[in-house]
Each structure stands twice: as structure tokens, then as C-alpha cells.
Scaffold this motif. Structure first.
Motif, PDB file in Angstrom:
ATOM      1  N   GLU A  20     -16.669  13.246 -14.534  1.00 45.23           N
ATOM      2  CA  GLU A  20     -17.131  11.886 -14.923  1.00 45.23           C
ATOM      3  C   GLU A  20     -18.403  12.174 -15.633  1.00 45.23           C
ATOM      4  OE1 GLU A  20     -15.090   8.851 -11.611  1.00 45.23           O
ATOM      5  OE2 GLU A  20     -17.001   9.830 -11.218  1.00 45.23           O
ATOM      6  N   SER A  21     -19.283  13.239 -14.946  1.00 42.75           N
ATOM      7  CA  SER A  21     -20.577  13.274 -15.600  1.00 42.75           C
ATOM      8  C   SER A  21     -20.645  14.214 -16.788  1.00 42.75           C
ATOM      9  CB  SER A  21     -21.569  13.969 -14.507  1.00 42.75           C
ATOM     10  OG  SER A  21     -21.498  13.255 -13.387  1.00 42.75           O
ATOM     11  N   ASP A  22     -19.632  14.766 -17.478  1.00 39.84           N
ATOM     12  CA  ASP A  22     -19.795  15.517 -18.447  1.00 39.84           C
ATOM     13  C   ASP A  22     -19.614  14.854 -19.900  1.00 39.84           C
ATOM     14  OD1 ASP A  22     -19.342  17.760 -20.201  1.00 39.84           O
ATOM     15  OD2 ASP A  22     -17.330  18.310 -19.452  1.00 39.84           O
ATOM     16  N   LEU A  23     -20.611  15.036 -20.486  1.00 37.53           N
ATOM     17  CA  LEU A  23     -21.121  14.386 -21.651  1.00 37.53           C
ATOM     18  C   LEU A  23     -20.014  14.820 -22.931  1.00 37.53           C
ATOM     19  CD1 LEU A  23     -24.853  13.488 -21.573  1.00 37.53           C
ATOM     20  CD2 LEU A  23     -22.888  12.191 -20.854  1.00 37.53           C
ATOM     21  N   HIS A  24     -19.512  16.000 -22.780  1.00 35.36           N
ATOM     22  CA  HIS A  24     -18.379  16.423 -23.602  1.00 35.36           C
ATOM     23  C   HIS A  24     -17.013  15.999 -23.305  1.00 35.36           C
ATOM     24  CE1 HIS A  24     -21.758  19.022 -25.463  1.00 35.36           C
ATOM     25  NE2 HIS A  24     -21.860  19.184 -24.323  1.00 35.36           N
ATOM     26  N   ASN A  25     -16.835  15.301 -22.117  1.00 34.03           N
ATOM     27  CA  ASN A  25     -15.276  15.126 -21.789  1.00 34.03           C
ATOM     28  C   ASN A  25     -15.422  13.580 -22.250  1.00 34.03           C
ATOM     29  OD1 ASN A  25     -13.069  14.298 -20.456  1.00 34.03           O
ATOM     30  ND2 ASN A  25     -13.428  15.555 -18.765  1.00 34.03           N
ATOM     31  N   HIS A  26     -14.166  13.277 -23.330  1.00 33.46           N
ATOM     32  CA  HIS A  26     -14.184  12.122 -23.929  1.00 33.46           C
ATOM     33  C   HIS A  26     -12.839  11.475 -23.300  1.00 33.46           C
ATOM     34  CE1 HIS A  26     -17.510  12.935 -26.434  1.00 33.46           C
ATOM     35  NE2 HIS A  26     -16.782  13.910 -26.892  1.00 33.46           N
ATOM     36  N   SER A  27     -12.363  11.852 -22.213  1.00 36.59           N
ATOM     37  CA  SER A  27     -11.283  11.201 -21.542  1.00 36.59           C
ATOM     38  C   SER A  27     -11.503  10.965 -20.050  1.00 36.59           C
ATOM     39  CB  SER A  27     -10.189  12.291 -21.673  1.00 36.59           C
ATOM     40  OG  SER A  27     -10.233  13.634 -20.894  1.00 36.59           O
ATOM     41  N   VAL A  28     -12.714  11.156 -19.621  1.00 32.70           N
ATOM     42  CA  VAL A  28     -13.141  10.726 -18.088  1.00 32.70           C
ATOM     43  C   VAL A  28     -14.500  10.434 -18.227  1.00 32.70           C
ATOM     44  CG1 VAL A  28     -13.208  11.554 -15.673  1.00 32.70           C
ATOM     45  CG2 VAL A  28     -11.478  12.467 -17.287  1.00 32.70           C
ATOM     46  N   GLY A  29     -14.835   9.432 -17.486  1.00 34.91           N
ATOM     47  CA  GLY A  29     -16.061   8.994 -17.057  1.00 34.91           C
ATOM     48  C   GLY A  29     -17.204   8.606 -18.440  1.00 34.91           C
ATOM     49  N   ARG A  30     -18.121   8.684 -18.015  1.00 34.07           N
ATOM     50  CA  ARG A  30     -19.267   8.223 -18.779  1.00 34.07           C
ATOM     51  C   ARG A  30     -19.146   8.220 -20.413  1.00 34.07           C
ATOM     52  NH1 ARG A  30     -23.867   8.038 -16.712  1.00 34.07           N
ATOM     53  NH2 ARG A  30     -23.077   8.661 -14.558  1.00 34.07           N
ATOM     54  N   ALA A  31     -18.619   9.335 -20.860  1.00 32.74           N
ATOM     55  CA  ALA A  31     -18.619  10.042 -22.302  1.00 32.74           C
ATOM     56  C   ALA A  31     -16.987   9.393 -22.706  1.00 32.74           C
ATOM     57  CB  ALA A  31     -18.947  11.295 -22.341  1.00 32.74           C
ATOM     58  N   GLY A  32     -16.548   8.769 -22.168  1.00 30.86           N
ATOM     59  CA  GLY A  32     -15.008   8.546 -22.623  1.00 30.86           C
ATOM     60  C   GLY A  32     -15.196   7.543 -23.798  1.00 30.86           C
ATOM     61  N   TYR A  33     -14.112   7.815 -24.789  1.00 29.24           N
ATOM     62  CA  TYR A  33     -13.909   7.129 -25.779  1.00 29.24           C
ATOM     63  C   TYR A  33     -13.623   5.560 -25.438  1.00 29.24           C
ATOM     64  CZ  TYR A  33     -13.398  11.240 -28.957  1.00 29.24           C
ATOM     65  OH  TYR A  33     -13.885  12.461 -29.699  1.00 29.24           O
ATOM     66  N   PRO A  34     -13.908   4.800 -26.261  1.00 24.13           N
ATOM     67  CA  PRO A  34     -13.852   3.366 -26.101  1.00 24.13           C
ATOM     68  C   PRO A  34     -12.383   2.832 -26.503  1.00 24.13           C
ATOM     69  CG  PRO A  34     -15.030   3.680 -28.286  1.00 24.13           C
ATOM     70  CD  PRO A  34     -14.866   5.068 -27.691  1.00 24.13           C
ATOM     71  N   ASP A  35     -12.335   1.699 -26.263  1.00 27.42           N
ATOM     72  CA  ASP A  35     -11.055   1.044 -26.787  1.00 27.42           C
ATOM     73  C   ASP A  35     -11.196   0.497 -27.894  1.00 27.42           C
ATOM     74  OD1 ASP A  35     -12.564  -1.450 -26.639  1.00 27.42           O
ATOM     75  OD2 ASP A  35     -11.851  -2.108 -24.842  1.00 27.42           O
ATOM     76  N   ARG A  36     -10.328  -0.092 -28.932  1.00 26.67           N
ATOM     77  CA  ARG A  36     -10.517  -0.399 -30.213  1.00 26.67           C
ATOM     78  C   ARG A  36     -11.480  -1.429 -30.370  1.00 26.67           C
ATOM     79  NH1 ARG A  36      -4.685  -3.339 -31.923  1.00 26.67           N
ATOM     80  NH2 ARG A  36      -5.234  -5.484 -30.647  1.00 26.67           N
ATOM     81  N   ASP A  37     -11.905  -1.975 -29.395  1.00 24.95           N
ATOM     82  CA  ASP A  37     -13.017  -3.193 -29.747  1.00 24.95           C
ATOM     83  C   ASP A  37     -14.590  -2.465 -29.482  1.00 24.95           C
ATOM     84  OD1 ASP A  37     -11.035  -5.180 -30.661  1.00 24.95           O
ATOM     85  OD2 ASP A  37     -10.877  -5.566 -28.207  1.00 24.95           O
ATOM     86  N   GLY A  38     -14.536  -1.042 -29.223  1.00 25.13           N
ATOM     87  CA  GLY A  38     -15.689  -0.542 -28.696  1.00 25.13           C
ATOM     88  C   GLY A  38     -16.287  -0.618 -27.402  1.00 25.13           C
ATOM     89  N   HIS A  39     -15.460  -0.944 -26.443  1.00 29.81           N
ATOM     90  CA  HIS A  39     -15.790  -1.136 -24.916  1.00 29.81           C
ATOM     91  C   HIS A  39     -15.348   0.259 -24.283  1.00 29.81           C
ATOM     92  CE1 HIS A  39     -17.007  -5.407 -25.242  1.00 29.81           C
ATOM     93  NE2 HIS A  39     -16.003  -5.479 -26.103  1.00 29.81           N
ATOM     94  N   VAL A  40     -16.338   0.895 -23.645  1.00 30.77           N
ATOM     95  CA  VAL A  40     -15.874   1.955 -22.577  1.00 30.77           C
ATOM     96  C   VAL A  40     -15.649   1.461 -21.551  1.00 30.77           C
ATOM     97  CG1 VAL A  40     -16.511   4.060 -21.564  1.00 30.77           C
ATOM     98  CG2 VAL A  40     -17.298   3.595 -23.605  1.00 30.77           C
ATOM     99  N   THR A  41     -14.227   1.545 -21.064  1.00 31.77           N
ATOM    100  CA  THR A  41     -13.578   0.939 -19.735  1.00 31.77           C
ATOM    101  C   THR A  41     -13.038   2.268 -18.864  1.00 31.77           C
ATOM    102  OG1 THR A  41     -11.604   0.293 -20.752  1.00 31.77           O
ATOM    103  CG2 THR A  41     -13.178  -1.247 -20.769  1.00 31.77           C
ATOM    104  N   LEU A  42     -13.418   2.069 -17.818  1.00 31.09           N
ATOM    105  CA  LEU A  42     -12.815   3.217 -16.713  1.00 31.09           C
ATOM    106  C   LEU A  42     -11.958   2.806 -15.588  1.00 31.09           C
ATOM    107  CD1 LEU A  42     -16.541   4.881 -16.560  1.00 31.09           C
ATOM    108  CD2 LEU A  42     -14.838   5.243 -18.340  1.00 31.09           C
TER     109      LEU A  42
END
Length: 351
Positions: free
Chosen positions: A78-100
Motif C-alpha cells: 500500500e505504501s509502495d509508490l511503484h505499485n500501481h495496483s495497490v494503495g496510494r500509487a494505484g492507477y485511477p478510474d477512467r474519470d481520474g479518481h484513485v479509489t481503494l
């Protein structure tokens, strides 16, 4: 799932500040079930499960509670800024919202979860607060955020520059499909190339973690940023108790990864645990759950990935996936950094 591939890097362990070398998928050895009766054990999905397990073992190996161990462990990705599938650096939805989304469950049946949560980097901590401080199991969206702020969590901006850049690049084509297929695989590779991102094996998404102590007490956690470019409001299996996660001290626990819609349709993790209750081994239970998913929707599932990981209360574990490429990590007193490649229904490489 294909749109939410994680770049294969390890992370600094937030809880121990222990740096691990970058892992190669070539280091994963093929395995079916792993025998139990070794005392305490932690297992988790994907390569980034290795550092997550080590953080969890820092709690469990000292006699700590499995529930504390799994919460500590999954906070690492969740803390890993290189991880785009978990936590704070996740890729957003198609409207630009990061939802976890996240869920946590104790072996006594206590559980809590959050879904479509914005602005909080550690959804697993909020899920535990839901479990401990409310009469509910699941809070979602604005209500989950309001609860988190009331519990003392700080609101933060989660869309990182790298994730925002990837989103703007995606908007040029705006291809959205809710299943993992070859077109999405090719698209993700082209997206990486256009952004100058590292390539390689990127089939990582949700982290699910299961832990058992020397007395057979269990807990589990599951956390994800969900499918990249998803419809705003989409929720997968990870925060759904019985789908993405299920734990029972009498039997064992299970967690899932991959296209959450298929797991939800089959109450996947609950199914795995119930099959173990009926006498199946963790390996056999995972295999049966995968086969049921494919049998129900053979055409829809032939190009997507779903995998299950199970841990029995005696420590025996097993895993199985639709496609080749699913890995899982195992940590116990004998070895803390074991990475295994799951058997699969189809043997073509899914990367």
C-alpha cells in the motif's frame, strides 16, 4: 486485471526499514501445495508478497497476533509508490479518481471492509477500524471517507504524477474493457513504452495475505486499487467478505486475485474454505474453485486471470490459477523469502 499491472520492484519495508533486492519472476519455482505443521506461517499473493510477508513475520514471528501481522504486512505494498495496483500509487478510474478497496478478517469471524475509498493511503487500517469500532462490515465511498476522517486518518491526494501521466496517456485512446484480454495486454505494454516506464513481467494486482500462528489462530487481509480505468464506482472482490477473502479458525483461509467480477459470481474464497472443510487439501480446493469459474463461463474466462491462494489451519497451503503466471510468497521459521509459481489450468504464459 490486465490494465492494473504492477511494475516489478520491491519496496522499503515501512515497518522495519529493511531493503530487499529486486525480485525476478525467474526466481519463482513451480509448486503445488506446501506442507504444513511448521508452526506459524504467512502466505500472500504475487512477488510483492515477499517483502509484505517479511513485515508480517516481524509481528507473527515474535508471537504477535495474526490479525496484527496481516495488517502490517499488506501496508507495505500500500505504501509502495511503484505499485500501481495497490494503495496510494494505484492507477485511477477512467474519470481520474484513485479509489481503494480493502478487507480484513479474523478467524473468529470478525471482519471489516471499505470500498471505493478516496484520499486515504492505507485502506486496510480503515477496514480494521470498521471491524472494531462499528456494528457494520462494509463502508463505501463518501461514507467510508467520512468515517476514516472521524477516526483520525488524514486526507491526502493520492494521484501520483506517474499515475496521472499514465491516465492522461490512456485518455488518448480511452479503451475500457472490464476483463483481462490480449488487447489490454498489448495496450498496457504500449502504454509503458510511451511513458518510458520499466517493462517486464507486470501481472500483479491485489495483494491477499493469510497468516496462522502456532496455535492455529488465523487472520487475513486483502487490499487493492482495483482495475485501472474502471467505471467510477466499480468495486471488485477484494472488499467483499467471502469473495476476495474468507477466514475460519476451524478450517483455514483463502484469498483471491484477478478479475474480481468472476470471483464475486462464485463466492470464491468462501468456496475454497468450504471445500477444505469437506476434506479437500488447500491445493485441491483452489483447483476446484478455478474449474467451477471456468466451467460456468468458458468463453468469458478463457483469456482472463483468476487465482486462489489457501492456507489451512495446520499451515499447509496451496494455490491455483486459470492462466500461467500467478506467483505467491510463503514465509515461516525456515525461510522468509520463498517465492513460488502457482500451477494453472492453462499452461500458456499470461504476461
Amino acid at each position: 486485471m490486465t490494465d492494473r499491472r504492477n511494475f516489478l520492484k520491491t519496496t522499503l519495508l515501512a515497518s522495519s526499514a529493511l531493503a530487499l533486492p529486486r525480485l525476478s519472476r525467474a526466481a519463482a519455482t513451480l509448486a503445488g501445495s506446501v506442507p504444513g505443521n511448521v508452526g506459524a506461517r504467512v502466505v500472500s499473493t504475487w512477488d510483492f508478497g515477499v517483502p509484505a510477508n517479511i513485515a508480517a513475520w516481524g509481528v507473527l514471528g515474535k508471537g504477535g497476533k495474526p490479525l496484527d501481522a496481516v495488517e502490517t504486512g499488506v501496508m507495505v505494498p500500500e505504501s509502495d509508490l511503484h505499485n500501481h495496483s495497490v494503495g496510494r500509487a494505484g492507477y485511477p478510474d477512467r474519470d481520474g479518481h484513485v479509489t481503494l478497496d480493502a478487507s480484513i478478517m479474523d478467524g473468529d469471524g470478525s471482519c471489516g471492509a471499505v470500498a471505493a475509498l478516496e484520499h486515504i493511503g492505507h485502506p486496510i487500517q480503515v477496514a480494521r477500524k470498521v471491524m472494531e469500532n462499528t456494528p457494520h462490515v462494509l463502508l463505501v465511498a463518501d461514507g467510508a471517507l467520512e468515517f476514516a476522517l472521524q477516526q483520525g486518518f488524514k486526507k491526502e491526494h493520492l494521484l501520483t504524477p506517474e499515475s496521472e501521466k499514465a491516465w492522461h496517456e490512456w485518455l488518448k485512446q480511452a479503451k475500457y474493457t472490464p476483463v483481462a484480454n490480449s488487447e489490454n495486454i498489448d495496450y498496457h505494454r504500449s502504454l509503458q513504452n510511451s511513458l518510458g516506464m520499466p517493462g517486464g513481467k507486470n501481472n500483479h494486482d491485489t495483494i491477499g495475505m493469510l497468516a496462522v500462528d502456532a496455535n492455529g489462530r488465523m487472520a487475513g487481509a486483502c487490499t487493492t486499487s482495483g482495475m485501472a480505468w474502471k467505471l467510477h464506482g466499480r468495486v471488485g472482490d477484494s472488499p467483499i467478505i467471502g469473495a476476495g477473502l474468507y477466514v475460519d479458525n476451524e478450517v483455514g483461509g483463502a484469498t483471491s486475485t484477478g478479475v474480481g467480477e468472476e470471483v464475486i459470481r462464485n463466492a470464491g474464497s468462501f468456496l475454497v474454505v468450504e471445500l477444505m472443510r469437506q476434506g479437500r487439501t488447500p491445493q485441491e480446493a483452489c483447483e476446484e474453485a478455478v474449474r467451477r469459474i471456468v466451467k460456468k463461463r468458458p468463453q468469458a474466462t478463457k483469456d482472463m486471470q483468476v487465482g486462489f491462494l489457501a492456507l489451512r489451519r495446520d499451515g499447509e497451503c496451496g494455490a491455483y490459477a486459470i492462466q500461467k503466471g500467478f506467483t505467491y510468497a510463503v514465509c515461516d521459521v525456515h525461510q522468509q523469502d520463498r517465492l513460488l509459481a502457482s500451477p494453472s489450468l492453462y499452461q500458456t504464459t499470461y504476461t
